[in-house]
Every structure is written in C-alpha cells, then in structure tokens.
Design a protein around this motif. Structure first.
Motif, mmCIF file in Angstrom:
data_model
loop_
_atom_site.group_PDB
_atom_site.id
_atom_site.type_symbol
_atom_site.label_atom_id
_atom_site.label_comp_id
_atom_site.label_asym_id
_atom_site.label_seq_id
_atom_site.Cartn_x
_atom_site.Cartn_y
_atom_site.Cartn_z
ATOM 1 N N SER A 1 1.094 -1.168 0.276
ATOM 2 C CA SER A 1 -0.410 0.276 -0.077
ATOM 3 C C SER A 1 0.965 1.142 -0.059
ATOM 4 N N PHE A 2 0.202 2.150 0.229
ATOM 5 C CA PHE A 2 0.696 3.559 0.221
ATOM 6 C C PHE A 2 1.491 4.166 1.034
ATOM 7 N N GLU A 3 0.567 3.835 2.304
ATOM 8 C CA GLU A 3 1.276 4.094 3.501
ATOM 9 C C GLU A 3 2.119 3.215 3.809
ATOM 10 N N GLU A 4 1.826 2.275 3.362
ATOM 11 C CA GLU A 4 3.187 1.383 4.063
ATOM 12 C C GLU A 4 4.436 1.520 3.316
ATOM 13 N N ARG A 5 4.223 2.186 1.955
ATOM 14 C CA ARG A 5 5.662 2.805 1.086
ATOM 15 C C ARG A 5 6.103 4.162 1.362
ATOM 16 N N VAL A 6 5.237 4.567 2.541
ATOM 17 C CA VAL A 6 5.676 6.053 2.868
ATOM 18 C C VAL A 6 6.824 5.555 4.252
ATOM 19 N N GLU B 1 8.642 2.481 4.121
ATOM 20 C CA GLU B 1 9.118 1.831 3.856
ATOM 21 C C GLU B 1 10.443 3.039 3.537
ATOM 22 N N LEU B 2 10.154 4.169 3.207
ATOM 23 C CA LEU B 2 10.965 5.007 2.309
ATOM 24 C C LEU B 2 11.319 6.055 3.780
ATOM 25 N N GLY B 3 11.151 5.475 4.985
ATOM 26 C CA GLY B 3 12.072 6.190 6.379
ATOM 27 C C GLY B 3 11.405 7.348 6.570
ATOM 28 N N PHE B 4 10.051 7.738 5.499
ATOM 29 C CA PHE B 4 8.843 9.070 6.163
ATOM 30 C C PHE B 4 7.634 8.899 7.308
ATOM 31 N N THR B 5 7.409 9.729 8.063
ATOM 32 C CA THR B 5 6.955 9.126 8.819
ATOM 33 C C THR B 5 5.699 10.617 8.032
ATOM 34 N N MET B 6 3.980 10.356 8.295
ATOM 35 C CA MET B 6 2.942 10.927 7.586
ATOM 36 C C MET B 6 3.152 12.369 8.757
ATOM 37 N N PRO B 7 2.649 13.243 8.909
ATOM 38 C CA PRO B 7 2.591 14.550 9.432
ATOM 39 C C PRO B 7 0.975 14.782 9.823
ATOM 40 N N GLU B 8 0.910 14.895 10.800
ATOM 41 C CA GLU B 8 -0.581 15.605 11.114
ATOM 42 C C GLU B 8 -1.020 16.560 10.073
ATOM 43 N N LEU B 9 -2.045 16.589 10.036
ATOM 44 C CA LEU B 9 -3.101 17.330 9.032
ATOM 45 C C LEU B 9 -2.488 18.971 9.776
ATOM 46 N N PRO B 10 -1.711 19.423 8.748
ATOM 47 C CA PRO B 10 -1.330 21.014 9.041
ATOM 48 C C PRO B 10 -2.894 21.807 9.073
ATOM 49 N N LYS B 11 -2.625 22.299 10.141
ATOM 50 C CA LYS B 11 -3.829 23.500 10.800
ATOM 51 C C LYS B 11 -4.304 24.432 9.771
ATOM 52 N N PRO B 12 -4.968 25.122 9.179
ATOM 53 C CA PRO B 12 -4.986 25.957 8.705
ATOM 54 C C PRO B 12 -4.585 27.587 9.400
ATOM 55 N N ASN C 1 11.962 18.851 -7.832
ATOM 56 C CA ASN C 1 12.466 17.713 -7.942
ATOM 57 C C ASN C 1 12.577 17.106 -7.050
ATOM 58 N N GLY C 2 12.318 17.305 -5.366
ATOM 59 C CA GLY C 2 12.574 17.190 -4.565
ATOM 60 C C GLY C 2 11.112 16.363 -4.071
ATOM 61 N N ALA C 3 10.215 17.209 -4.622
ATOM 62 C CA ALA C 3 9.040 16.440 -4.160
ATOM 63 C C ALA C 3 8.706 15.312 -5.105
ATOM 64 N N SER C 4 8.926 15.988 -6.150
ATOM 65 C CA SER C 4 8.611 14.856 -7.607
ATOM 66 C C SER C 4 8.659 13.789 -7.096
ATOM 67 N N THR C 5 10.444 13.741 -7.023
ATOM 68 C CA THR C 5 10.357 12.870 -7.215
ATOM 69 C C THR C 5 9.798 11.692 -6.136
ATOM 70 N N LEU C 6 10.120 12.372 -4.754
ATOM 71 C CA LEU C 6 9.316 11.303 -3.744
ATOM 72 C C LEU C 6 8.060 11.505 -4.223
ATOM 73 N N LEU C 7 7.605 11.616 -4.934
ATOM 74 C CA LEU C 7 5.560 11.442 -4.892
ATOM 75 C C LEU C 7 5.811 10.079 -5.779
ATOM 76 N N GLU C 8 6.959 10.027 -7.342
ATOM 77 C CA GLU C 8 7.476 8.696 -7.949
ATOM 78 C C GLU C 8 7.637 7.837 -7.144
ATOM 79 N N GLU C 9 8.379 8.278 -6.144
ATOM 80 C CA GLU C 9 9.328 6.704 -4.972
ATOM 81 C C GLU C 9 7.561 6.257 -3.952
ATOM 82 N N ILE C 10 7.300 7.091 -3.864
ATOM 83 C CA ILE C 10 6.156 6.492 -3.281
ATOM 84 C C ILE C 10 4.886 5.650 -3.953
ATOM 85 N N PHE C 11 4.763 6.473 -5.389
ATOM 86 C CA PHE C 11 3.601 5.819 -5.989
ATOM 87 C C PHE C 11 3.764 5.584 -7.370
#
Length: 152
Positions: free
Chosen positions: A2-7, A9-20, A111-121
């Motif tokens: 799953s994408f959740e597991e892939r995050v 596996e890549l060593g990232f922690t999903m942040p809490e939902l940012p508050k506006p 590319n920092g963002a784009s590459t990470l999206l490709e690594e996850i998805f």
C-alpha cells in the motif's frame, strides 16, 4: 504494497494534518479530484527553514523543503480521504520557490517533491507540474507546493 506502507518503508512519517493558519480549508474534493492547499516545509506547525534559494538556501536544502511540503500536502489528502491508498493518480503539482534575483533552478528544487511522489506512488505518482520562482512566500518559507490528485 500500500502507499501508506511505502511511505514508512522509505523512512518517512506522515505528518499530522496541518492546521490552516488563515481562512481556507486543507483540501477540497470535487468529483474524483482532491485539491490540496499550498503547504510549506513545516513540522509540527513550525517552519523548518527560511530564506531564498540562491542566497540563504542551497538547492539541496530546497529539495528537502519541497519533500516536507509535499508530505504536508499528502497529509491534507489523507485527512479528507482517510488513507493515501485512496489515491488513483497524482495529477498536478505546482511548486513555488522563493528565489533570489538571478536564481533559475526552480525545476531542480521542485524535483525534491516530484521524485518523492514517484518513489511513493510509482507510475501513479508521475504528474504534470509547474515550478515557479516567486519574490516571497509566507513566513519566509523557501518553498510552497500544492497538488491535485485523483481519488477512488
């Protein structure tokens, strides 16, 4: 996997939902598209780096800032859908780079963002994109990203 597991596996922690911080909502769904509001490289509500690319901030620091910002965007999508596994496709990424005069490497920074999206998805993470240089960003952030994703 799953994408959740892939995050993870890549060593990232999903942040809490940012508050506006201002008058907007984190994400809006229209049909099968989710529009994630622009995010800066914050962790637990605190900006991790300030300055402009080409002056105080290096390209590598800018790429890391773009990764943190896109993780915050993903947290917005996840907050609306309940899971990253609801994502069918990353459709569009807009990246804004606070740029010193003469700095022209905005695509390399985003590319920092784009590459990470490709690594996850994988193929699902390949997207249309704009990388724009701007004079200033909120709170002196070096990077802001926003994205559009297709969901189930």
């Amino acid at each position: 996997m799953s994408f959740e597991e892939r995050v993870k596996e890549l060593g990232f922690t999903m942040p809490e939902l940012p508050k506006p911080a201002f008058s907007y909502v984190p994400a809006v769904q229209v049909g099968k598209l989710v529009f994630a509001s622009g995010q800066t490289p914050t962790v637990a509500g605190k900006l991790t780096i300030q300055g402009k690319l080409g002056r105080e901030v290096s390209i590598e620091q800018g790429q890391e800032a773009a990764r943190l910002a896109v993780l915050n965007c993903l947290a917005e999508v996840r907050g609306l859908t309940g899971s990253l596994d609801a994502i069918v496709r990353i459709v569009k990424l807009n990246g804004y780079v606070a740029s010193a005069e003469g700095f022209t490497e905005q695509p390399r920074v985003i590319n920092g963002a784009s590459t990470l999206l490709e690594e996850i998805f994988g193929e699902t993470g390949k997207h249309a994109r704009a990388a724009l240089g701007v004079a200033e960003l909120p709170a002196g952030a070096p990077v802001e990203v926003e994205m559009v994703v297709e969901v189930r």
